[in-house]
Design a protein around this motif. Structure first.
Motif, PDB file in Angstrom:
ATOM      1  N   GLY A   1       0.789  -1.237   0.000  1.00 39.44           N
ATOM      2  CA  GLY A   1       0.000   0.000   0.000  1.00 39.44           C
ATOM      3  C   GLY A   1       0.812   1.274   0.000  1.00 39.44           C
ATOM      4  O   GLY A   1       0.315   2.325   0.408  1.00 39.44           O
TER       5      GLY A   1
ATOM      6  N   ARG B   1      -0.778   4.127  -1.805  1.00 40.78           N
ATOM      7  CA  ARG B   1      -2.136   4.442  -1.362  1.00 40.78           C
ATOM      8  C   ARG B   1      -2.347   5.956  -1.355  1.00 40.78           C
ATOM      9  O   ARG B   1      -1.502   6.716  -0.877  1.00 40.78           O
ATOM     10  CB  ARG B   1      -2.364   3.889   0.043  1.00 40.78           C
TER      11      ARG B   1
ATOM     12  N   ASN C   1     -10.065   6.319  -4.690  1.00 42.37           N
ATOM     13  CA  ASN C   1      -9.347   5.795  -3.535  1.00 42.37           C
ATOM     14  C   ASN C   1      -8.376   4.723  -4.009  1.00 42.37           C
ATOM     15  O   ASN C   1      -8.771   3.606  -4.303  1.00 42.37           O
ATOM     16  CB  ASN C   1     -10.353   5.214  -2.523  1.00 42.37           C
TER      17      ASN C   1
ATOM     18  N   ARG D   1      -5.856   2.060  -3.347  1.00 43.03           N
ATOM     19  CA  ARG D   1      -5.559   1.265  -2.157  1.00 43.03           C
ATOM     20  C   ARG D   1      -4.318   0.397  -2.304  1.00 43.03           C
ATOM     21  O   ARG D   1      -3.626   0.130  -1.340  1.00 43.03           O
ATOM     22  CB  ARG D   1      -6.749   0.345  -1.832  1.00 43.03           C
TER      23      ARG D   1
END
Length: 337
Positions: A164, A167, A180, A182
């Motif tokens: 991540g 992210r 988003n 991830r």
């Protein structure tokens, strides 16, 4: 001339202009002293009828002994007909991964990157690939030279995406749109597959000779093989019947029912056009599925539903948009929840 030792190098004095202090033991090996006091080791040689200089490195990072050994290696290359300065200039001009990605993305948008069956990638796939390049590949690899990439570097990139490290919340082109990002094992596996495709593209262009992404073990992707059992289908039927009491859910209920009866992908049913429906042949002849053209047999319940739907609608799409618009029904994602 003097033998370049640590004592000699530390004692040199900067002047108004830079100058070179040559080593008396190794011809062509010298120390350049700048007005600022900076000192760097170099070699000077002739190649192709002209004088060339090759900088080894800065004193402090390089000791006189290490610089002397490097100078001998580079001068040996010169004796064999090579040109270290020219090679370094070519290396500095070598394409970065960001530059390669920009070329690939432009060809991707132009339909020049082929997918399964030798066909240009679909727009939805292109959008996904562009997003992965911009959100994962360029941030992690953009500054690296394509020629320098190795299996070890790409394996670390894959693990960083799994962990991540890319992210983020990204603003998209849509109004108030946010993505988003991830990461995770699935994203890492698919991104590494995309990197492999980009590097194969680089091989085809002659930028590199081989693809370092080949042979890297990827995390197993989440392949969906589960199907609803009889009891779950009955639960789904009761849910659809209950939702049918709300008028606005009508098209969504019909779409879900046809997905369940045909096994088609969600997008294939939502965007189903009448020109793709063959009632006489009891099949759907999809012209734009994920695999390209595809024939899907359908049973009697689906045939009867389509016959009824066809008598009520003469638009382009089986499930058309509201207010008589000649577009596919767009409310499914919101109704699905």
């Amino acid at each position: 001339m003097v033998k370049l030792t640590k004592r000699v190098v530390d004692a040199v004095v900067a002047e108004a202009n830079d100058y070179v202090l040559w080593d008396e033991e190794l011809p062509g090996f010298g120390l350049r002293i700048f007005p600022t006091g900076k000192r760097s080791y170099l070699i000077q040689y002739r190649s192709g009828g002209r004088s060339r200089r090759y900088t080894i490195g800065t004193h402090g990072i390089w000791t006189p002994e290490a610089a002397r050994r490097e100078a001998k290696m580079q001068l040996a290359r010169v004796a064999q007909g090579e040109d270290p300065a020219e090679d370094r200039a070519e290396l500095n001009k070598a394409m970065s991964m960001k530059e390669l990605c920009e070329l690939y993305m432009q060809d991707l948008r132009d339909g020049l990157i082929l997918g399964k069956g030798g066909r240009p990638k679909k727009k939805s796939t292109v959008d996904i690939d562009l997003g992965r390049i911009e959100r994962h590949v360029i941030p992690l690899l953009g500054s690296r030279r394509v020629k320098d990439l190795t299996k070890a570097i790409l394996t670390k990139v894959m693990r960083d995406i799994m962990a991540g490290k890319t992210r983020a919340f990204i603003k998209t082109s849509k109004l108030r749109g946010r993505a988003n990002v991830r990461g995770g094992p699935g994203t890492a596996a698919r991104t590494l597959g995309l990197i492999g495709g980009i590097l194969t593209y680089a091989v085809d262009l002659g930028i590199i000779d081989s693809n370092p992404a080949h042979g890297i073990k990827r995390p197993k992707d989440n392949v969906r093989s589960r199907r609803l059992n009889d009891g779950e289908y009955r639960i789904l039927g009761r849910m659809l019947k209950s939702a049918g009491q709300i008028e606005k859910f009508g098209p969504t209920i019909d779409i879900i029912r046809q997905i369940a009866l045909t096994g088609c992908r969600r997008g294939e049913i939502i965007n189903l056009k009448w020109c793709d429906v063959d009632l006489d042949g009891s099949c759907l002849r999809l012209s734009d599925s994920k695999e390209g053209k595809s024939v899907r047999p359908i049973g009697l319940p689906v045939v009867e539903f389509l016959e009824q739907q066809q008598s009520e609608d003469s638009g382009t799409y089986v499930f058309s948009g509201p207010r008589g618009e000649d577009t596919a029904f767009g409310g499914f994602p919101n109704h699905w929840g």
